[in-house]
Design a protein around this motif. Structure first.
Motif, PDB file in Angstrom:
ATOM      1  N   ARG A 130      -1.876  -4.137   6.859  1.00 24.43           N
ATOM      2  CA  ARG A 130      -3.310  -4.113   6.622  1.00 24.43           C
ATOM      3  C   ARG A 130      -3.714  -5.353   5.826  1.00 24.43           C
ATOM      4  NH1 ARG A 130      -3.759   2.206   4.573  1.00 24.43           N
ATOM      5  NH2 ARG A 130      -3.247   3.177   6.592  1.00 24.43           N
ATOM      6  N   GLU A 131      -4.981  -5.646   5.808  1.00 22.55           N
ATOM      7  CA  GLU A 131      -5.474  -6.804   5.070  1.00 22.55           C
ATOM      8  C   GLU A 131      -5.177  -6.640   3.577  1.00 22.55           C
ATOM      9  OE1 GLU A 131      -9.638  -9.300   4.366  1.00 22.55           O
ATOM     10  OE2 GLU A 131      -9.580  -7.562   5.706  1.00 22.55           O
ATOM     11  N   GLY A 132      -4.572  -7.655   2.987  1.00 23.49           N
ATOM     12  CA  GLY A 132      -4.222  -7.618   1.572  1.00 23.49           C
ATOM     13  C   GLY A 132      -2.876  -6.983   1.281  1.00 23.49           C
ATOM     14  N   ASP A 133      -2.228  -6.429   2.302  1.00 21.75           N
ATOM     15  CA  ASP A 133      -0.920  -5.801   2.104  1.00 21.75           C
ATOM     16  C   ASP A 133       0.181  -6.816   2.393  1.00 21.75           C
ATOM     17  OD1 ASP A 133       0.880  -3.891   1.484  1.00 21.75           O
ATOM     18  OD2 ASP A 133       0.552  -2.623   3.250  1.00 21.75           O
ATOM     19  N   GLU A 134       1.390  -6.544   1.920  1.00 25.68           N
ATOM     20  CA  GLU A 134       2.531  -7.423   2.175  1.00 25.68           C
ATOM     21  C   GLU A 134       3.815  -6.612   2.195  1.00 25.68           C
ATOM     22  OE1 GLU A 134       3.853  -9.177  -2.119  1.00 25.68           O
ATOM     23  OE2 GLU A 134       2.051 -10.057  -1.234  1.00 25.68           O
ATOM     24  N   ASN A 166       0.817  -1.219   0.000  1.00 22.21           N
ATOM     25  CA  ASN A 166       0.000   0.000   0.000  1.00 22.21           C
ATOM     26  C   ASN A 166       0.849   1.267   0.000  1.00 22.21           C
ATOM     27  OD1 ASN A 166      -2.384  -1.449  -0.029  1.00 22.21           O
ATOM     28  ND2 ASN A 166      -2.525  -1.544   2.196  1.00 22.21           N
ATOM     29  N   ASP A 197      -5.364   3.325  -8.137  1.00 22.43           N
ATOM     30  CA  ASP A 197      -6.086   2.063  -7.975  1.00 22.43           C
ATOM     31  C   ASP A 197      -5.427   0.957  -8.803  1.00 22.43           C
ATOM     32  OD1 ASP A 197      -7.850   3.348  -6.347  1.00 22.43           O
ATOM     33  OD2 ASP A 197      -9.370   3.678  -7.902  1.00 22.43           O
ATOM     34  N   TYR A 236       0.819  -0.896  -7.200  1.00 20.05           N
ATOM     35  CA  TYR A 236       1.472  -1.312  -5.957  1.00 20.05           C
ATOM     36  C   TYR A 236       2.978  -1.128  -6.089  1.00 20.05           C
ATOM     37  CZ  TYR A 236       1.997  -5.639  -8.682  1.00 20.05           C
ATOM     38  OH  TYR A 236       2.273  -6.553  -9.667  1.00 20.05           O
TER      39      TYR A 236
END
Length: 267
Positions: free
Chosen positions: A26-30, A1, A77, A80
């Protein structure tokens, strides 16, 4: 993110067997990358859509291990962060696309910006090039290893890659078949070419070195010894000679008898 944070290294000195938290996600982040810095470095972040932002790490305050961090780059959007590197003024920024295109751009073309911005183009992304696959800061004194999704790998010197401006597509570094893409890029120590082995001069072992002598000059031949399996008759000859009559004694005896039987010898 696009989040970034800085944590003192001493906070990681007590590592448990199961590990410890380095950052909260956060959810979906790495987590994309970790870097060791001295607090005075300049950081370059690059996104999948070909944008980059360069900022001073002084703009990032120190935080604890469990903190999420602050915004390092504004992402559109679907975009990344692809990679993050420390920047050196005398280095080049190497960018590689999914379809095997790449180029080097002088780091000075990446001006320092405010942390958290969208940044500037680092590569002109088109359908032909594919999206950005990797970004590395290089000096030209290392090799680059690339692997595609089919497991094919190539290795080239970074000094062989063309220098081009930021807003360009680059040149073909690796041919990628339709449906394949570049999945991994890494820097490696520059490989050295194997030197051809030189032939030894014919007179290298001529015996001219100090302490060496030529056995073919002034050397007396040693007594010949029988080879293994060769019959040695020397002992037999000695025994035969011992059994033979002494010719010298026989001749002396005959001479003495002749003198005794001489008729002209007056008694």
């Amino acid at each position: 993110n696009g989040l970034v944070k800085k944590t003192p290294l001493q906070d990681f000195k007590n590592i448990r067997k199961g590990g410890i938290i380095a950052i909260s996600l956060r959810e979906g982040d790495e987590l994309i990358r970790t870097l060791l810095t001295d607090g005075n470095q300049e950081i370059l972040m690059a996104s999948h859509e070909g944008y980059s932002v360069r900022y001073s790490e002084k703009d990032v305050r120190s935080m604890g291990r469990t903190a999420m961090g602050v915004k390092g780059m504004e992402l559109s959007d679907g975009d990344y962060v692809m990679d993050t590197e420390r920047v050196r003024e005398d280095a080049d920024v190497l960018t590689i696309s999914e379809n095997g295109f790449g180029k080097r751009t002088p780091a000075e073309e990446y001006r320092i910006q405010t942390r958290g911005g969208k940044g500037i183009l680092t590569m002109h992304i088109t359908e032909r090039t594919g999206k950005l696959a990797a970004m590395k800061v290089v000096s030209g004194e290392e090799d680059l290893i690339m692997i595609n999704s089919e497991g094919v790998i190539i290795r080239i010197g970074t000094d062989e890659i063309s220098r081009l401006s930021r807003n360009t597509q680059g040149v073909t570094l690796m041919r990628v078949e339709e449906g394949d893409s570049i999945v991994s890029v890494a820097k490696a120590k520059k490989s050295e070419e194997d030197d051809e082995e030189e032939e030894r001069p014919a007179n290298e072992d001529s015996g001219d070195r100090t302490g060496e002598t030529d056995s073919s000059q002034g050397a007396q031949s040693a007594p010949r010894m029988p080879f293994s399996g060769e019959k040695d008759d020397s002992l037999k000859r000695l025994l035969d000679r011992a059994q033979e009559p002494d010719d010298r004694q026989e001749k002396d005896g005959e001479k003495e008898n002749d003198e005794k039987n001489d008729p002209n010898d007056p008694e």
